[in-house]
Design a protein around this motif. Structure first.
Motif, PDB file in Angstrom:
ATOM      1  N   MET A  27       5.934 119.015  -7.513  1.00 57.43           N
ATOM      2  CA  MET A  27       6.604 118.342  -8.622  1.00 57.43           C
ATOM      3  C   MET A  27       5.581 117.812  -9.633  1.00 57.43           C
ATOM      4  SD  MET A  27       9.635 118.881  -7.711  1.00 57.43           S
ATOM      5  CE  MET A  27       9.713 119.980  -6.326  1.00 57.43           C
ATOM      6  N   GLY A  30       4.502 120.621 -11.737  1.00 56.97           N
ATOM      7  CA  GLY A  30       5.492 120.866 -12.787  1.00 56.97           C
ATOM      8  C   GLY A  30       5.287 119.942 -13.969  1.00 56.97           C
ATOM      9  N   GLY A  31       4.978 118.684 -13.687  1.00 56.45           N
ATOM     10  CA  GLY A  31       4.671 117.742 -14.757  1.00 56.45           C
ATOM     11  C   GLY A  31       3.426 118.143 -15.522  1.00 56.45           C
ATOM     12  N   VAL A  56       8.167 114.011 -16.749  1.00 58.68           N
ATOM     13  CA  VAL A  56       8.618 115.237 -16.078  1.00 58.68           C
ATOM     14  C   VAL A  56       8.369 115.149 -14.575  1.00 58.68           C
ATOM     15  CG1 VAL A  56       8.230 117.720 -15.890  1.00 58.68           C
ATOM     16  CG2 VAL A  56       8.397 116.656 -18.137  1.00 58.68           C
ATOM     17  N   SER A  57       7.244 114.603 -14.167  1.00 57.84           N
ATOM     18  CA  SER A  57       6.955 114.470 -12.733  1.00 57.84           C
ATOM     19  C   SER A  57       7.971 113.572 -12.042  1.00 57.84           C
ATOM     20  CB  SER A  57       5.543 113.917 -12.527  1.00 57.84           C
ATOM     21  OG  SER A  57       4.583 114.828 -12.979  1.00 57.84           O
ATOM     22  N   LEU A  60      11.325 115.377 -11.817  1.00 59.56           N
ATOM     23  CA  LEU A  60      11.295 116.401 -10.766  1.00 59.56           C
ATOM     24  C   LEU A  60      11.321 115.770  -9.375  1.00 59.56           C
ATOM     25  CD1 LEU A  60       8.749 118.970 -12.244  1.00 59.56           C
ATOM     26  CD2 LEU A  60      11.199 119.307 -11.894  1.00 59.56           C
ATOM     27  N   ALA A  64      14.780 117.192  -8.416  1.00 59.67           N
ATOM     28  CA  ALA A  64      14.572 118.518  -7.829  1.00 59.67           C
ATOM     29  C   ALA A  64      14.080 118.468  -6.383  1.00 59.67           C
ATOM     30  CB  ALA A  64      13.588 119.307  -8.674  1.00 59.67           C
ATOM     31  N   ARG A  65      13.212 117.528  -6.055  1.00 63.97           N
ATOM     32  CA  ARG A  65      12.636 117.493  -4.709  1.00 63.97           C
ATOM     33  C   ARG A  65      13.682 117.288  -3.627  1.00 63.97           C
ATOM     34  NH1 ARG A  65      10.295 113.723  -1.076  1.00 63.97           N
ATOM     35  NH2 ARG A  65       8.734 114.734   0.234  1.00 63.97           N
TER      36      ARG A  65
END
Length: 142
Positions: A27, A30-31, A56-57, A60, A64-65
């Motif tokens: 994640m 992704g950030g 963004v981190s 996520l 998302a996690r």
């Protein structure tokens, strides 16, 4: 230049994530990729890239996690090994008491004990396998 630094950070985080498997560093990667994109396409101060990375981190990690973890931890739809025997009917072949006994389960003879210590099952009785404890079927007459 900042875009390459963020991209390198993302790649390092991905590499370390491959070793850990906790999805946290994924994640963060992704950030870092999002920050790399903002640095590449917009000529903004590096502090803005840092904010993009952080926002963004966090998104996520929060959104998302948990979904990814739940998906990865899902059990297979087909029960295997001992799990496949739970709920099956067995036939008592030697009296089952708290001290032991035997049942025939799927064509094999298993050591057995009752789910409740006070229960006793006679030879020939049908019982249900509630769980497998090591090499012993824990049975119950439902």
């Amino acid at each position: 230049m900042a875009a390459l630094v963020w991209l390198a950070a993302a790649l390092v985080l991905l590499g370390v994530e491959a070793l850990s498997g906790e999805l946290i560093l994924l994640m963060l990667a992704g950030g870092a990729l999002a920050a790399s994109g903002s640095a590449l396409f917009f000529d903004l101060p590096i502090a803005v890239d840092g904010v993009v990375f952080a926002v963004v981190s966090v998104l996520l990690l929060a959104a998302a996690r948990p979904v990814a973890k739940r998906h990865l931890m899902r059990r297979p739809a087909l029960a295997t090994n001992a799990e496949a025997l739970q709920g099956k009917t067995a036939v008592v072949t030697a009296e089952v008491t708290s001290r032991g006994g035997q049942v025939r389960l799927d064509g094999d003879t298993w050591s057995a004990r009752p789910m409740h210590d006070a229960d006793v099952y006679e030879t020939g009785q049908d019982v249900m396998v509630m769980q497998i404890d090591g090499a012993t079927a824990v049975v119950w007459k439902g």
